[in-house]
Design a protein around this motif. Sequence first.
Motif, PDB file in Angstrom:
ATOM      1  N   VAL A  19      40.416  42.025  13.201  1.00 50.76           N
ATOM      2  CA  VAL A  19      39.985  41.464  14.194  1.00 50.76           C
ATOM      3  C   VAL A  19      38.258  41.466  14.160  1.00 50.76           C
ATOM      4  N   PRO A  20      37.741  40.416  14.260  1.00 48.95           N
ATOM      5  CA  PRO A  20      36.056  40.601  14.211  1.00 48.95           C
ATOM      6  C   PRO A  20      35.452  41.464  15.074  1.00 48.95           C
ATOM      7  N   ILE A  21      34.254  42.067  14.838  1.00 48.76           N
ATOM      8  CA  ILE A  21      33.691  43.028  15.885  1.00 48.76           C
ATOM      9  C   ILE A  21      33.233  42.115  17.100  1.00 48.76           C
ATOM     10  N   ASP A  22      32.485  40.950  16.611  1.00 49.71           N
ATOM     11  CA  ASP A  22      31.974  40.113  17.828  1.00 49.71           C
ATOM     12  C   ASP A  22      32.964  39.411  18.759  1.00 49.71           C
ATOM     13  N   GLY A  23      34.141  39.640  18.454  1.00 49.27           N
ATOM     14  CA  GLY A  23      35.131  39.161  19.401  1.00 49.27           C
ATOM     15  C   GLY A  23      35.063  39.712  20.820  1.00 49.27           C
ATOM     16  N   GLY A  24      35.635  39.019  21.819  1.00 48.65           N
ATOM     17  CA  GLY A  24      35.875  39.857  23.209  1.00 48.65           C
ATOM     18  C   GLY A  24      36.930  39.180  23.895  1.00 48.65           C
ATOM     19  N   ILE A  25      37.041  39.818  24.892  1.00 50.52           N
ATOM     20  CA  ILE A  25      38.454  39.817  25.849  1.00 50.52           C
ATOM     21  C   ILE A  25      37.892  38.599  26.972  1.00 50.52           C
ATOM     22  N   ILE A  26      38.527  37.383  26.863  1.00 48.31           N
ATOM     23  CA  ILE A  26      38.467  36.042  27.699  1.00 48.31           C
ATOM     24  C   ILE A  26      36.908  35.850  27.577  1.00 48.31           C
ATOM     25  N   ARG A  27      36.397  35.801  26.034  1.00 45.11           N
ATOM     26  CA  ARG A  27      35.177  35.347  25.925  1.00 45.11           C
ATOM     27  C   ARG A  27      35.286  34.009  25.048  1.00 45.11           C
ATOM     28  N   HIS A  28      34.717  32.982  25.588  1.00 49.46           N
ATOM     29  CA  HIS A  28      34.763  31.874  24.701  1.00 49.46           C
ATOM     30  C   HIS A  28      33.795  30.988  25.486  1.00 49.46           C
ATOM     31  N   THR A 457      40.502  34.821  42.257  1.00 50.33           N
ATOM     32  CA  THR A 457      40.077  34.647  40.847  1.00 50.33           C
ATOM     33  C   THR A 457      39.461  35.681  40.320  1.00 50.33           C
ATOM     34  N   VAL A 458      38.685  36.625  41.013  1.00 47.76           N
ATOM     35  CA  VAL A 458      38.245  37.683  40.390  1.00 47.76           C
ATOM     36  C   VAL A 458      39.358  38.609  40.079  1.00 47.76           C
ATOM     37  N   ILE A 459      40.367  39.160  40.733  1.00 47.90           N
ATOM     38  CA  ILE A 459      41.399  39.811  40.581  1.00 47.90           C
ATOM     39  C   ILE A 459      42.250  39.272  39.334  1.00 47.90           C
ATOM     40  N   ALA A 460      42.527  38.073  39.098  1.00 52.75           N
ATOM     41  CA  ALA A 460      43.179  37.287  38.129  1.00 52.75           C
ATOM     42  C   ALA A 460      42.417  37.569  36.898  1.00 52.75           C
ATOM     43  N   GLY A 461      41.108  37.307  36.746  1.00 52.51           N
ATOM     44  CA  GLY A 461      40.269  37.663  35.691  1.00 52.51           C
ATOM     45  C   GLY A 461      40.415  39.130  35.299  1.00 52.51           C
ATOM     46  N   SER A 462      40.391  40.179  36.143  1.00 52.16           N
ATOM     47  CA  SER A 462      40.549  41.379  35.852  1.00 52.16           C
ATOM     48  C   SER A 462      41.904  41.698  35.201  1.00 52.16           C
ATOM     49  N   VAL A 463      43.015  41.391  35.956  1.00 50.04           N
ATOM     50  CA  VAL A 463      44.259  41.645  35.474  1.00 50.04           C
ATOM     51  C   VAL A 463      44.686  40.765  34.082  1.00 50.04           C
ATOM     52  N   ALA A 464      44.232  39.665  33.846  1.00 45.46           N
ATOM     53  CA  ALA A 464      44.319  39.120  32.360  1.00 45.46           C
ATOM     54  C   ALA A 464      43.609  39.778  31.403  1.00 45.46           C
ATOM     55  N   PHE A 479      34.900  48.625  30.628  1.00 48.55           N
ATOM     56  CA  PHE A 479      34.917  49.623  31.845  1.00 48.55           C
ATOM     57  C   PHE A 479      35.389  49.483  32.993  1.00 48.55           C
ATOM     58  N   LEU A 480      34.619  48.232  33.453  1.00 50.34           N
ATOM     59  CA  LEU A 480      34.862  47.764  34.759  1.00 50.34           C
ATOM     60  C   LEU A 480      35.313  46.401  34.726  1.00 50.34           C
ATOM     61  N   PRO A 481      36.380  46.000  34.431  1.00 55.05           N
ATOM     62  CA  PRO A 481      36.737  44.596  34.190  1.00 55.05           C
ATOM     63  C   PRO A 481      36.453  43.714  35.498  1.00 55.05           C
ATOM     64  N   VAL A 482      36.637  44.472  36.691  1.00 56.11           N
ATOM     65  CA  VAL A 482      36.355  43.648  37.881  1.00 56.11           C
ATOM     66  C   VAL A 482      34.925  43.184  38.118  1.00 56.11           C
ATOM     67  N   ILE A 483      33.968  43.964  37.635  1.00 56.30           N
ATOM     68  CA  ILE A 483      32.701  43.634  37.418  1.00 56.30           C
ATOM     69  C   ILE A 483      32.315  42.300  36.490  1.00 56.30           C
ATOM     70  N   SER A 484      32.888  42.349  35.273  1.00 57.80           N
ATOM     71  CA  SER A 484      32.901  41.309  34.409  1.00 57.80           C
ATOM     72  C   SER A 484      33.528  39.894  34.934  1.00 57.80           C
ATOM     73  N   SER A 485      34.776  40.023  35.435  1.00 53.51           N
ATOM     74  CA  SER A 485      35.412  38.790  36.317  1.00 53.51           C
ATOM     75  C   SER A 485      34.654  38.458  37.480  1.00 53.51           C
ATOM     76  N   ARG A 488      31.948  35.905  35.759  1.00 48.79           N
ATOM     77  CA  ARG A 488      32.341  34.923  35.248  1.00 48.79           C
ATOM     78  C   ARG A 488      32.566  34.074  36.356  1.00 48.79           C
ATOM     79  N   LEU A 489      33.038  34.740  37.557  1.00 47.34           N
ATOM     80  CA  LEU A 489      33.288  33.451  38.822  1.00 47.34           C
ATOM     81  C   LEU A 489      31.931  33.081  39.191  1.00 47.34           C
ATOM     82  N   LEU A 490      30.969  33.881  39.483  1.00 45.53           N
ATOM     83  CA  LEU A 490      29.421  33.628  40.104  1.00 45.53           C
ATOM     84  C   LEU A 490      28.794  32.649  39.093  1.00 45.53           C
TER      85      LEU A 490
END
Length: 698
Positions: A19-28, A457-464, A479-485, A488-490
């Motif tokens: 797995v490459p280091i520059d990958g990310g969770i739900i990042r594309h 939508t925010v909850i779905a992004g956090s759970v995914a 650390f805070l998937p909710v903040i990241s979600s 992305r929404l905004l």
Amino acid sequence: MRGPLGAVIGRYPSSDGSVPIDGGIIRHNRKCRDVVFLVIFIAFWVSMIVNSSFGFNQGNPLRLTYGLDYKGNVCGDKHAHPGLRELELRYWLNPNQVYQSGLKDSPFKLENARTICLLDCPIPAEDSLNWVCDYPEGDIRLSMDDWIDRNYDYFEFLTPEMRNSSLQLQGPCYPVLFPSVNVYWNCQYLARVSNMSLKHWQQMGGVNINEDIIIDKSIHKMVNSRSAVLKRYMADIGKSWPVLIVCGGLLPLFLSVIWLLMIRHFVAAMPWITVSLFNILIISVTLFYYLKAGWIGNAEITPIIGVHDPYYHVSARELNHIRAAAVLMTFVMVVAILTSIAIVRRILMATSVLKVAAKVIGEVQALIIFPVIPYAMLAIFYMFWISSALHLFSSGQVVQNNCNSNCCAYDLVSKRVNCDRCCGYSIHYTPHIAVAIFFHLFGCYWATQFFIAASSTVIAGSVASYYWARGEASPEIPFLPVISSMKRLLRYSLGSVALGSLIVSFVESIRFILESIRRKLKIGGTTPDSWYGKAAFYSSQGCLRSIEWTIKSVNRNAYIMIAITGKSFCRASAIATELIMNNILRIGRVNVIGDVILFLGKFCVSLSSGLFAFLMLDTHKYRSAHNKISSPLFPVLVCWALGYVVATLFFGVVEMSIDTIILSFCQDSEEHQGTAQYAPPLLIETLNDQNEMQRLTQ
């Protein structure tokens, strides 16, 4: 043909399998979607502000409760001329005008009868004749306070000319011959004249007084008109604002958080607790409706305000509405109890699904706190919306009626009997006000759906994020998937959320309009008589309800795919629908039972809000004086609706967690030849043991 989403929502594997280091969770490569609808939503908010400013400029909520005097002043308005502070009761001075307005085909209307504002309703004297005189003006050198202290009587100060016009029922003083009682801030005449007062009136040479039940019915008909009842219902909401804050805002917030914490720690017992509590609450709320309808005890709502003769009995539309609500609640209670009994055998399935959601909440604990953010935003919006709604409903123009009635009254300023300005005043509502009110109602529903959709939508992004990171080291989860979600929404998906909430609001509005037309046709007796006509008439309603339910369900799944993939709303809906249809037999029953338990949980919170609203509205504060509400019906319904919205925000954590995990599981299985690679063991155990679970619960 859609491709696999593993690389999109997981990590891009390198050529050697690492797995490459520059990958990310739900990042594309995300980009802004449905921007046009975001622009429409912003324009809608600007229109809402403009629409509300019209209400604040033109409206006066006092008009919803109190009537107008013969000068066009609103009773109780301290800014009127003369000042009418605390003079909240409307009194009809001339009993013959009231009688004439009640005659069939009479050209004289009650709104043109001479009225003034008083502190209390006059009653006839036992051994003399009481008078109620016009506001002191001209040669009558009395202040308003002195006029009130003298019980509105300055007959002894009148000149012979004034006394003669008073005996002709032309003022400025009028005899108190009929007892009256305060009915919704109107002095309701009782059709039983005081014999002693009438005798004194006749001895003084007064004109003939008409005595008939018509004098009672004329005012009663006006007080109980549909428009008057609707205005009182709106005024009830304004008067009971402390109840709305406590029972519609704070209480459901507390109960929803408690429910989430209990799901987290006592998940096995929660379905049983929810079903049992639901039955207890719906029975309690139904009994309160019976209590207020007068079918149990003596707490029947009364239109009479303040202390009155217990022999007086005045009916009102509000009581009929309470009784209709009691009958409806009885039907709902029976259906709900039978349904809850029917699903008892399936509760084990719900427990297994809720365990998965509890596991997610335990891992991403910020989800319990997150709904407070949309809750706070909705609370601010609702305070603004309710205030502007009260002003919009009262934003009609006070205009003098156009009438040809020949009635005369003594003018204290011009010192003569004036027959030119007889017509009274009324509030004129133009068609654009009705459009503004409808737009305001639609705006509330759209805004509510938007906030709920954004939260989902925010909850779905956090759970995914939680699901698709299970195959990797846990520190890799943000650390805070909710903040990241939320970011992305905004940044990318507000337009898609605006489109989804608009579709639900539009379909619901169409259904409401068609339902109103159906009711009017039913009342007018114009429903189709043929069997085919009736079938088409009622099946259309059923189809529309089905479409509404389907759209809401599709929207919820679309928000999940928006959070995961960043696609547009329509594309995300197509992906979600395809996933569900391909796995309908695998997830259908478990998901449905879980949704039923969550639905009952929302009703538990909303019914608790309604029950506590009943208890608060039953106190002395809301049963007497100017704070009296005409009926607890509207405040209770508003508290119930607010409680349901708040519960939807918080219960969405569990609801969206389940749906997101299941959709992610379906996608995971499709990409790995039927075997999910990222699914947590508890979810695999739950879905794979479904056949055994069904056998045990049959």
